[in-house]
Design a protein around this motif. Structure first.
Motif, PDB file in Angstrom:
ATOM      1  N   GLU B  65      34.715 -27.645 -50.571  1.00  0.00           N
ATOM      2  CA  GLU B  65      34.641 -26.759 -49.415  1.00  0.00           C
ATOM      3  C   GLU B  65      33.678 -27.336 -48.375  1.00  0.00           C
ATOM      4  OE1 GLU B  65      36.107 -23.836 -48.644  1.00  0.00           O
ATOM      5  OE2 GLU B  65      34.946 -23.713 -46.788  1.00  0.00           O
ATOM      6  N   ALA B  66      32.514 -27.742 -48.877  1.00  0.00           N
ATOM      7  CA  ALA B  66      31.483 -28.240 -47.970  1.00  0.00           C
ATOM      8  C   ALA B  66      31.954 -29.478 -47.214  1.00  0.00           C
ATOM      9  CB  ALA B  66      30.215 -28.561 -48.755  1.00  0.00           C
ATOM     10  N   LEU B  67      32.675 -30.323 -47.906  1.00  0.00           N
ATOM     11  CA  LEU B  67      33.134 -31.557 -47.279  1.00  0.00           C
ATOM     12  C   LEU B  67      34.432 -31.356 -46.482  1.00  0.00           C
ATOM     13  CD1 LEU B  67      30.935 -32.810 -48.885  1.00  0.00           C
ATOM     14  CD2 LEU B  67      32.523 -34.477 -49.820  1.00  0.00           C
ATOM     15  N   GLY B  68      35.017 -30.168 -46.615  1.00  0.00           N
ATOM     16  CA  GLY B  68      36.281 -29.923 -45.942  1.00  0.00           C
ATOM     17  C   GLY B  68      37.399 -30.765 -46.537  1.00  0.00           C
ATOM     18  N   TYR B  69      37.393 -30.843 -47.851  1.00  0.00           N
ATOM     19  CA  TYR B  69      38.374 -31.681 -48.517  1.00  0.00           C
ATOM     20  C   TYR B  69      39.769 -31.062 -48.479  1.00  0.00           C
ATOM     21  CZ  TYR B  69      41.104 -33.799 -52.205  1.00  0.00           C
ATOM     22  OH  TYR B  69      42.111 -34.403 -52.903  1.00  0.00           O
ATOM     23  N   ARG B  70      40.771 -31.911 -48.274  1.00  0.00           N
ATOM     24  CA  ARG B  70      42.165 -31.486 -48.376  1.00  0.00           C
ATOM     25  C   ARG B  70      42.935 -32.579 -49.080  1.00  0.00           C
ATOM     26  NH1 ARG B  70      40.621 -28.903 -43.507  1.00  0.00           N
ATOM     27  NH2 ARG B  70      42.256 -27.533 -42.739  1.00  0.00           N
ATOM     28  N   ALA B  71      43.651 -32.159 -50.111  1.00  0.00           N
ATOM     29  CA  ALA B  71      44.435 -33.138 -50.863  1.00  0.00           C
ATOM     30  C   ALA B  71      45.372 -33.901 -49.943  1.00  0.00           C
ATOM     31  CB  ALA B  71      45.240 -32.441 -51.946  1.00  0.00           C
ATOM     32  N   ASN B  72      45.412 -35.173 -50.101  1.00  0.00           N
ATOM     33  CA  ASN B  72      46.319 -35.999 -49.317  1.00  0.00           C
ATOM     34  C   ASN B  72      47.742 -35.884 -49.860  1.00  0.00           C
ATOM     35  OD1 ASN B  72      47.912 -38.220 -48.495  1.00  0.00           O
ATOM     36  ND2 ASN B  72      46.049 -39.245 -47.794  1.00  0.00           N
ATOM     37  N   PRO B  73      48.635 -35.344 -49.039  1.00  0.00           N
ATOM     38  CA  PRO B  73      49.983 -35.069 -49.535  1.00  0.00           C
ATOM     39  C   PRO B  73      50.772 -36.343 -49.838  1.00  0.00           C
ATOM     40  CG  PRO B  73      49.863 -34.654 -47.188  1.00  0.00           C
ATOM     41  CD  PRO B  73      48.473 -34.988 -47.633  1.00  0.00           C
ATOM     42  N   PHE B  74      50.413 -37.441 -49.201  1.00  0.00           N
ATOM     43  CA  PHE B  74      51.125 -38.693 -49.481  1.00  0.00           C
ATOM     44  C   PHE B  74      50.804 -39.161 -50.891  1.00  0.00           C
ATOM     45  CE2 PHE B  74      49.950 -39.158 -44.907  1.00  0.00           C
ATOM     46  CZ  PHE B  74      51.141 -38.667 -44.444  1.00  0.00           C
ATOM     47  N   ALA B  75      49.536 -39.172 -51.176  1.00  0.00           N
ATOM     48  CA  ALA B  75      49.120 -39.632 -52.487  1.00  0.00           C
ATOM     49  C   ALA B  75      49.718 -38.745 -53.572  1.00  0.00           C
ATOM     50  CB  ALA B  75      47.606 -39.625 -52.582  1.00  0.00           C
ATOM     51  N   ARG B  76      49.653 -37.455 -53.314  1.00  0.00           N
ATOM     52  CA  ARG B  76      50.211 -36.546 -54.312  1.00  0.00           C
ATOM     53  C   ARG B  76      51.723 -36.737 -54.425  1.00  0.00           C
ATOM     54  NH1 ARG B  76      48.552 -30.420 -54.085  1.00  0.00           N
ATOM     55  NH2 ARG B  76      46.651 -31.366 -54.871  1.00  0.00           N
ATOM     56  N   GLY B  77      52.372 -36.812 -53.258  1.00  0.00           N
ATOM     57  CA  GLY B  77      53.816 -36.983 -53.261  1.00  0.00           C
ATOM     58  C   GLY B  77      54.221 -38.257 -53.970  1.00  0.00           C
ATOM     59  N   LEU B  78      53.459 -39.275 -53.757  1.00  0.00           N
ATOM     60  CA  LEU B  78      53.756 -40.559 -54.377  1.00  0.00           C
ATOM     61  C   LEU B  78      53.718 -40.422 -55.900  1.00  0.00           C
ATOM     62  CD1 LEU B  78      54.331 -43.468 -53.796  1.00  0.00           C
ATOM     63  CD2 LEU B  78      51.880 -43.910 -53.686  1.00  0.00           C
ATOM     64  N   LYS B  79      52.782 -39.646 -56.334  1.00  0.00           N
ATOM     65  CA  LYS B  79      52.615 -39.460 -57.772  1.00  0.00           C
ATOM     66  C   LYS B  79      53.678 -38.519 -58.351  1.00  0.00           C
ATOM     67  CE  LYS B  79      50.357 -40.365 -61.425  1.00  0.00           C
ATOM     68  NZ  LYS B  79      50.367 -41.753 -61.899  1.00  0.00           N
ATOM     69  N   VAL B  80      53.828 -37.379 -57.732  1.00  0.00           N
ATOM     70  CA  VAL B  80      54.689 -36.369 -58.335  1.00  0.00           C
ATOM     71  C   VAL B  80      56.112 -36.376 -57.782  1.00  0.00           C
ATOM     72  CG1 VAL B  80      52.685 -34.927 -58.771  1.00  0.00           C
ATOM     73  CG2 VAL B  80      54.058 -34.539 -56.728  1.00  0.00           C
ATOM     74  N   GLN B  81      56.352 -37.192 -56.817  1.00  0.00           N
ATOM     75  CA  GLN B  81      57.697 -37.321 -56.271  1.00  0.00           C
ATOM     76  C   GLN B  81      58.272 -36.010 -55.747  1.00  0.00           C
ATOM     77  OE1 GLN B  81      58.731 -40.010 -55.550  1.00  0.00           O
ATOM     78  NE2 GLN B  81      58.414 -41.590 -57.077  1.00  0.00           N
ATOM     79  N   ARG B  82      57.414 -35.257 -55.099  1.00  0.00           N
ATOM     80  CA  ARG B  82      57.930 -34.063 -54.427  1.00  0.00           C
ATOM     81  C   ARG B  82      57.279 -33.951 -53.066  1.00  0.00           C
ATOM     82  NH1 ARG B  82      56.328 -29.799 -57.738  1.00  0.00           N
ATOM     83  NH2 ARG B  82      57.586 -28.165 -56.831  1.00  0.00           N
ATOM     84  N   SER B  83      58.067 -33.579 -52.078  1.00  0.00           N
ATOM     85  CA  SER B  83      57.548 -33.556 -50.715  1.00  0.00           C
ATOM     86  C   SER B  83      57.122 -32.154 -50.300  1.00  0.00           C
ATOM     87  CB  SER B  83      58.621 -34.053 -49.742  1.00  0.00           C
ATOM     88  OG  SER B  83      59.774 -33.251 -49.829  1.00  0.00           O
ATOM     89  N   MET B  84      57.478 -31.169 -51.094  1.00  0.00           N
ATOM     90  CA  MET B  84      57.222 -29.776 -50.705  1.00  0.00           C
ATOM     91  C   MET B  84      57.801 -29.497 -49.315  1.00  0.00           C
ATOM     92  SD  MET B  84      55.898 -28.622 -53.370  1.00  0.00           S
ATOM     93  CE  MET B  84      55.170 -27.012 -53.014  1.00  0.00           C
ATOM     94  N   THR B  85      58.895 -30.137 -49.043  1.00  0.00           N
ATOM     95  CA  THR B  85      59.538 -29.983 -47.745  1.00  0.00           C
ATOM     96  C   THR B  85      61.033 -29.779 -47.968  1.00  0.00           C
ATOM     97  OG1 THR B  85      57.940 -31.468 -46.724  1.00  0.00           O
ATOM     98  CG2 THR B  85      59.983 -31.112 -45.541  1.00  0.00           C
ATOM     99  N   ILE B  86      61.619 -28.873 -47.211  1.00  0.00           N
ATOM    100  CA  ILE B  86      63.060 -28.751 -47.303  1.00  0.00           C
ATOM    101  C   ILE B  86      63.648 -28.999 -45.921  1.00  0.00           C
ATOM    102  CG2 ILE B  86      62.767 -27.048 -49.158  1.00  0.00           C
ATOM    103  CD1 ILE B  86      64.713 -25.755 -46.516  1.00  0.00           C
TER     104      ILE B  86
END
Lengths: 357, 357
Positions: B65-86
Motif C-alpha cells: 500500500e505504502a509503495l503503491g504497488y500494483r501487480a504487473n498484468p503482463f508478467a502475470r498474464g505471461l505466467k498464467v496465460q490469461r488476459s482478463m480481457t474479453i
DNA sequence: TTGAAAGCGCTAACAC
DNA sequence: GTGTTAGCGCTTTCAA
C-alpha cells in the motif's frame, strides 16, 4: 406454441470440448525454420526486418504463417512496458452523446494498433477513482476522460504520473490539459443569432448542470452572446435544471413559465432539456413554435422525429472522437505531454421548432 | 522509513502522485518488507493468502500500500496465460441498440476483474475477420459477437479453437453456440396479439434484413402468430427493407401501399423501420393511427418523443448484456463450453401509434 | 510458514 | 546477418 413470461433456456446438444492448445511460440517458429529465435523476432517485426536477409525473412514469414503464429502481447508488454491499450471513462455509455465519440476514438486508435477499454462512472466519484485505478493497474498507455465534472483533483495526479490524458467535452479548472470538444461559444452563438435573426428579443435560457463544464460554459456564453447582439439578459428568464434530463428540463421550464415574464424563445442547454421544454410549455398550454421557439443542443440523431422536429446545434461527435485519438496518439508518439486543445465547429440545424416571431 | 538496498525513486509521495517511470515491482515490495518475493506474492493474492502468517500478510499489505504497488498484468498474464480481457464485436456502436447491451456486459464483467475491448465491423466481413484476429492476438479470454449475419463459417473455427464465445441477438445455422437475445417469438406474439385485440385483421408486415437472424426470425414468427391467432397471412401485405433504416423502411412501406391491398395495421421489424412506415404512410396521405396502426420493435428510448409516440415491443437490452456476461463468466469459470441459450422476455409498450380499428 | 529457483515468451545489447 | 544471452515481473513447484 405459446409465449412464456419467464426467460426460457434453450438447451442445445453439447458440442465440441475445448482444445485450446497453446498457440505457437517464437521458439517453435524458430526451430521449424531452422533459425535462432532472435532472427525470427527481427524478421517478424517491420522495424527490424531490414537487418535480416530477405530470403530469411521470407522463410520466417512463411513458417510463422503456416504455424499460425501470433506474438504474445504479455511477453512483449513485459519487455517494452507498453500495453497498446488506452482507457476511457464516460459517465454512461447509454447517453447517446457518447457512442459516436467512442466510435471515433476507436476508429482513430485501431489502425495504430491500440485498443480501448471503457468504464462507466455514473457520475460517481468513487467509481471513477476505482476505474482509474483499474486502468492504471492494467498499465494503459493513455487515458481519455469524458466525465464531466469541472472540479477533480485526481486529474493533477494523473498528469504528474506522466500518463498522457485527453479530456473530452470537459475542461478543468485545476490543470492545463489537452482537451477536445465542440466549440460551445460558437455553437451558442449560432443558437442566439438564429433566434435574433427570426426577430426574437426576449430569449430565455434553460440551462443544466452548472457543475459540468458544458453546462457551465453554455450558460456563460449565452449571456455573452445576448450582450454581444444587443439583447437584454433578463435574469428572470434564466433557469437551471440539475441534470441533462427531460424531467429536469420540464420542471425548470414550468418554473420559468410560472415567473410570468414574457418570452418568445428558449435556448436549451441540450436536446434532452429541449424535450423537457416541450413538455413544460405544453403543460402551460403553450405551443412550439407558435408561442415559443426552442433551440436544442447536440443535434442528436432523433431530432427529426420529435414533435415538432427540433432545431438544434449539431456537435460533430464522431469527429471529436477522431480528434481525441489524434491528439492522444501524438502524445504517445512524441512523449510530449504539453497540453493542446481543439474546439471543433458546430453547425445550426434548422427544423420546425423555431419560427419568425 | 527503512532504507532499502534496492534503489527506489526518492521523493515519491506514497499512494499519491506515483511516477510512471517505474512502478514498484514485487521485488521492491519484498525487499522493503524484508521478505522473499514469493512470500509477498502469496500474501498479496487472496487465493494463497492463507498460507502466510497473518502478521506477515499485514506487513506485506502495508508496505505494498505504502509503495503503491500494483501487480504487473503482463508478467502475470505471461505466467498464467490469461488476459482478463474479453473482446466484443458489434456492427456499429452508433446503433442505439448496442450501447445498453455493451453497458450491461461491462457491468457484469467488471466486478470479476475482466475488461472489454470493442470492435465495430460495419457489417463488413473482412473487417470482422480482421478484428477477430486482433482480439485473438491479444489473447482475449472470451468473445462476445453481436454482429448479426446468420451465416458465418469463422464461428466454427473459434469454437474449435476453444475460445468461449457468446452470441448476442444472433443465432447461427452453423454450430450450436451459446447465445443471448430477446425472445422474438414471444415479442412478435405480443405485437400481433395487441393488434388483434384492437380488432385489426388485415395486418401487414414491414420486415428488414432477412440475412440477419433478428430480421429472419421476426418475419417467420409473424407468420406463425398470424396463423396461431386465426388471421389470414396475405403475401401482398408482406414487404422487406434491405436494412434496418428509416429510408429503407419508408421505401418498403411505399411499395406496400402501392400494391393497393387494404390493411389497417403494420408490424414493423424495428423502431427505425416503424419511423420509415410513418414517413411512407404520410407520403400517401395516410395517418397514424387513424388510418393505420403501427407497432415498432426494440423499445428505443425515444419512442415517447416520436410523432405519434410509437407503440413498441421493448427488448431488455441492458439485461441481455448482463445475461451475456453471466454466461461468459460461467464458461470462463468452468472451462465448460457446452452451449446454453437464453431468451429474455420482451414487453409491450402501448403508446399512441395503435388504436381500435 | 518461508525461501530458492525455474521459467512464461519476448526484445535488445552484445558477440561472432 | 545471425546467434547468444540477460532479463522484463510474476507465479509456482520444490526444499528447508
Amino acid at each position: 406454441m405459446g409465449s412464456s413470461p419467464e426467460s426460457r433456456a434453450v438447451g442445445q446438444p453439447a458440442g465440441g470440448g475445448r482444445n485450446r492448445s497453446r498457440p505457437p511460440t517464437l521458439r517453435e517458429v524458430a526451430s521449424a525454420a531452422q533459425l535462432d529465435i532472435s532472427t525470427v523476432s527481427r524478421a517478424l517485426r517491420p522495424e527490424t526486418r531490414d537487418r535480416v536477409k530477405p530470403e530469411t525473412v521470407k522463410r520466417v514469414l512463411a513458417t510463422a504463417e503456416a504455424l499460425g503464429y501470433r506474438a504474445n502481447p504479455f511477453a512483449r508488454g513485459l519487455k517494452v512496458q507498453r500495453s497498446m491499450t488506452i482507457g476511457m471513462l464516460v459517465p454512461d455509455l447509454g447517453n447517446p452523446l457518447f457512442p459516436p465519440i467512442v466510435r471515433g476514438i476507436e476508429d482513430g486508435l485501431r489502425d495504430r494498433g491500440y485498443a480501448m477499454i471503457l468504464g462507466n462512472t455514473d457520475q460517481d466519484l468513487g467509481r471513477e477513482e476505482n476505474l482509474l485505478d483499474v486502468f492504471l493497474q492494467r498499465r494503459v498507455d493513455g487515458l481519455v476522460l469524458a466525465t464531466a465534472l469541472r472540479s477533480y483533483p485526481l486529474l493533477q495526479n494523473l498528469v504528474d504520473g506522466g500518463v498522457p490524458v485527453v479530456l473530452v467535452n470537459r475542461t478543468t479548472d485545476e490543470a492545463p490539459m489537452s482537451m477536445v470538444a465542440g466549440d460551445d461559444h460558437q455553437g451558442v452563438g449560432l443558437a442566439v443569432r438564429h433566434l435574433a435573426d427570426l426577430g426574437h428579443q426576449r430569449i430565455a435560457f434553460v440551462g443544466a448542470a452548472l457543475s459540468a463544464s458544458t453546462g457551465f460554459n453554455r450558460y456563460h456564453y449565452f449571456r455573452a452572446w445576448m450582450h454581444a447582439l444587443g439583447l437584454e439578459v433578463d435574469e428572470e428568464l434564466i433557469v437551471f435544471a440539475p441534470w441533462f434530463t427531460k424531467d429536469a428540463g420540464a420542471e425548470a421550464t414550468k418554473e420559468l413559465v410560472g415567473r410570468g415574464r414574457p418570452f418568445t424563445a428558449i435556448v436549451a442547454a441540450s436536446d434532452m432539456i429541449a424535450l423537457g421544454c416541450y413538455r413544460g410549455l405544453r403543460a402551460h398550454g403553450l405551443h412550439v413554435p407558435d408561442d415559443v421557439s426552442v433551440v436544442g443542443y447536440n443535434g442528436s440523431r432523433w431530432c427529426d422525429e420529435f414533435d415538432p422536429p427540433l432545431t438544434s446545434i449539431h456537435v460533430p461527435k464522431y469527429q471529436i472522437g477522431r480528434e481525441t485519438a489524434r491528439l492522444l496518439l501524438n502524445m504517445l508518439d512524441t512523449a510530449d505531454t504539453s497540453p493542446a486543445s481543439v474546439l471543433l465547429p458546430t453547425s445550426l440545424q434548422v427544423r420546425a421548432s423555431t419560427r419568425q416571431v
